[in-house]
Design a protein around this motif. Structure first.
Motif, mmCIF file in Angstrom:
data_model
loop_
_atom_site.group_PDB
_atom_site.id
_atom_site.type_symbol
_atom_site.label_atom_id
_atom_site.label_comp_id
_atom_site.label_asym_id
_atom_site.label_seq_id
_atom_site.Cartn_x
_atom_site.Cartn_y
_atom_site.Cartn_z
ATOM 1 N N VAL A 63 -0.563 5.191 0.673
ATOM 2 C CA VAL A 63 -1.080 6.062 -0.385
ATOM 3 C C VAL A 63 -2.408 6.675 0.067
ATOM 4 O O VAL A 63 -3.239 5.992 0.682
ATOM 5 C CB VAL A 63 -1.278 5.251 -1.691
ATOM 6 C CG1 VAL A 63 -2.021 6.044 -2.740
ATOM 7 C CG2 VAL A 63 0.065 4.768 -2.220
ATOM 8 N N ALA A 64 -2.608 7.943 -0.249
ATOM 9 C CA ALA A 64 -3.876 8.606 0.064
ATOM 10 C C ALA A 64 -5.023 7.812 -0.545
ATOM 11 O O ALA A 64 -4.917 7.300 -1.662
ATOM 12 C CB ALA A 64 -3.871 10.029 -0.480
ATOM 13 N N ARG A 110 -6.431 -0.252 -2.560
ATOM 14 C CA ARG A 110 -5.478 -0.495 -1.472
ATOM 15 C C ARG A 110 -6.223 -0.599 -0.150
ATOM 16 O O ARG A 110 -7.008 0.282 0.187
ATOM 17 C CB ARG A 110 -4.463 0.636 -1.397
ATOM 18 C CG ARG A 110 -3.554 0.741 -2.589
ATOM 19 C CD ARG A 110 -2.708 2.019 -2.528
ATOM 20 N NE ARG A 110 -1.908 2.160 -3.719
ATOM 21 C CZ ARG A 110 -2.336 2.738 -4.845
ATOM 22 N NH1 ARG A 110 -3.565 3.220 -4.923
ATOM 23 N NH2 ARG A 110 -1.542 2.821 -5.899
ATOM 24 N N VAL A 111 -5.929 -1.659 0.597
ATOM 25 C CA VAL A 111 -6.496 -1.844 1.927
ATOM 26 C C VAL A 111 -5.344 -2.076 2.905
ATOM 27 O O VAL A 111 -4.513 -2.962 2.689
ATOM 28 C CB VAL A 111 -7.483 -3.030 1.974
ATOM 29 C CG1 VAL A 111 -7.932 -3.306 3.401
ATOM 30 C CG2 VAL A 111 -8.679 -2.775 1.065
ATOM 31 N N VAL A 142 0.813 -1.231 0.000
ATOM 32 C CA VAL A 142 0.000 0.000 0.000
ATOM 33 C C VAL A 142 0.841 1.274 0.000
ATOM 34 O O VAL A 142 0.302 2.376 0.036
ATOM 35 C CB VAL A 142 -0.991 0.015 1.193
ATOM 36 C CG1 VAL A 142 -1.963 -1.153 1.096
ATOM 37 C CG2 VAL A 142 -0.252 0.011 2.528
ATOM 38 N N LEU A 143 2.151 1.129 -0.067
ATOM 39 C CA LEU A 143 3.042 2.295 -0.079
ATOM 40 C C LEU A 143 3.175 2.852 -1.497
ATOM 41 O O LEU A 143 3.042 2.115 -2.475
ATOM 42 C CB LEU A 143 4.418 1.921 0.470
ATOM 43 C CG LEU A 143 4.449 1.522 1.942
ATOM 44 C CD1 LEU A 143 5.850 1.081 2.340
ATOM 45 C CD2 LEU A 143 3.961 2.661 2.828
ATOM 46 N N PRO A 144 3.473 4.145 -1.622
ATOM 47 C CA PRO A 144 3.578 4.767 -2.956
ATOM 48 C C PRO A 144 4.554 4.061 -3.894
ATOM 49 O O PRO A 144 4.293 3.943 -5.090
ATOM 50 C CB PRO A 144 4.040 6.189 -2.654
ATOM 51 C CG PRO A 144 3.624 6.455 -1.254
ATOM 52 C CD PRO A 144 3.670 5.122 -0.549
ATOM 53 N N MET A 158 5.148 3.078 10.239
ATOM 54 C CA MET A 158 5.551 3.532 8.908
ATOM 55 C C MET A 158 4.390 3.423 7.926
ATOM 56 O O MET A 158 4.121 4.340 7.154
ATOM 57 C CB MET A 158 6.753 2.719 8.438
ATOM 58 C CG MET A 158 7.317 3.132 7.090
ATOM 59 S SD MET A 158 6.652 2.186 5.701
ATOM 60 C CE MET A 158 7.164 0.537 6.077
ATOM 61 N N LEU A 159 3.686 2.306 7.934
ATOM 62 C CA LEU A 159 2.559 2.118 7.014
ATOM 63 C C LEU A 159 1.457 3.134 7.287
ATOM 64 O O LEU A 159 0.865 3.680 6.357
ATOM 65 C CB LEU A 159 2.014 0.693 7.134
ATOM 66 C CG LEU A 159 2.913 -0.402 6.574
ATOM 67 C CD1 LEU A 159 2.458 -1.772 7.076
ATOM 68 C CD2 LEU A 159 2.950 -0.355 5.059
ATOM 69 N N ASP A 160 1.178 3.382 8.546
ATOM 70 C CA ASP A 160 0.138 4.350 8.890
ATOM 71 C C ASP A 160 0.490 5.733 8.366
ATOM 72 O O ASP A 160 -0.366 6.449 7.850
ATOM 73 C CB ASP A 160 -0.073 4.392 10.407
ATOM 74 C CG ASP A 160 -1.239 5.284 10.779
ATOM 75 O OD1 ASP A 160 -2.347 5.080 10.229
ATOM 76 O OD2 ASP A 160 -1.045 6.188 11.604
#
Length: 176
Positions: A149-150, A107-108, A87-89, A143-145
């Protein structure tokens, strides 16, 4: 449907990505909705890391591209993909290159408290890396929080059944 779609299920270690991914697949099969599923953690598991690819991102992308091409040749257009950092950019480009420029990405981010994740990891990790997994899980959660990605849908897993969680995840896709 000609356009490829991918559901990315990310989250810290111990949050339930794999379990939820397989329950999502069960729900999609029951409807039935055609799809493929990939455990992303397996796409880059080579040790030591290839020279020039210390984070295994190149081998992961090459494997994803090859496996998706096989699924697509069979007519599949939907993919469920589980991986911590999906889910990261930085992951977006890999899916665009592997699945096509017009891929629709959902993305979830699954979330859990430190207490919940530690309890799950303690039940699962029977080898020598439990402490390392618990510490890494807490770091990755923060980090994930902060960096997802928006528009990423966040789904809490604490105290919930996998069936309930998967229902919320499937709803986010619009596939059913």
């Amino acid at each position: 449907m000609d356009r490829a779609e991918v559901l990315l299920i990310g989250g810290r270690s111990g949050v339930g990505k794999s379990t939820v991914g397989w329950e999502v697949s069960a729900r999609l099969r029951a409807v039935p909705v055609s799809h493929a599923i990939i455990e992303g953690d397996f796409m880059g598991q080579v040790h030591p890391a290839p020279e020039g690819d210390p984070h295994r991102s190149e081998i992961t992308e090459r494997n994803l591209t090859a496996v998706w091409a096989n699924f697509a040749r069979l007519g599949h257009r939907r993919l469920v993909y589980t991986n911590t950092a999906s889910v990261l950019p930085g992951a977006t480009g890999m899916f665009v290159r592997a699945m096509g420029a017009d891929v629709r990405i959902v993305r979830v981010l699954l979330t859990a408290t430190d207490v919940t994740a530690e309890a799950r990891l303690t039940g699962r990790e029977l080898g020598s890396e439990l402490r390392q997994e618990i510490e890494g899980s807490a770091r990755k959660a923060r980090m994930l929080d902060a960096r997802a990605v928006a528009g990423t849908v966040r789904v809490t897993t604490d105290g919930r059944s996998v069936i309930d969680i998967a229902g919320e995840v499937v709803a986010a896709t619009g596939w059913v």
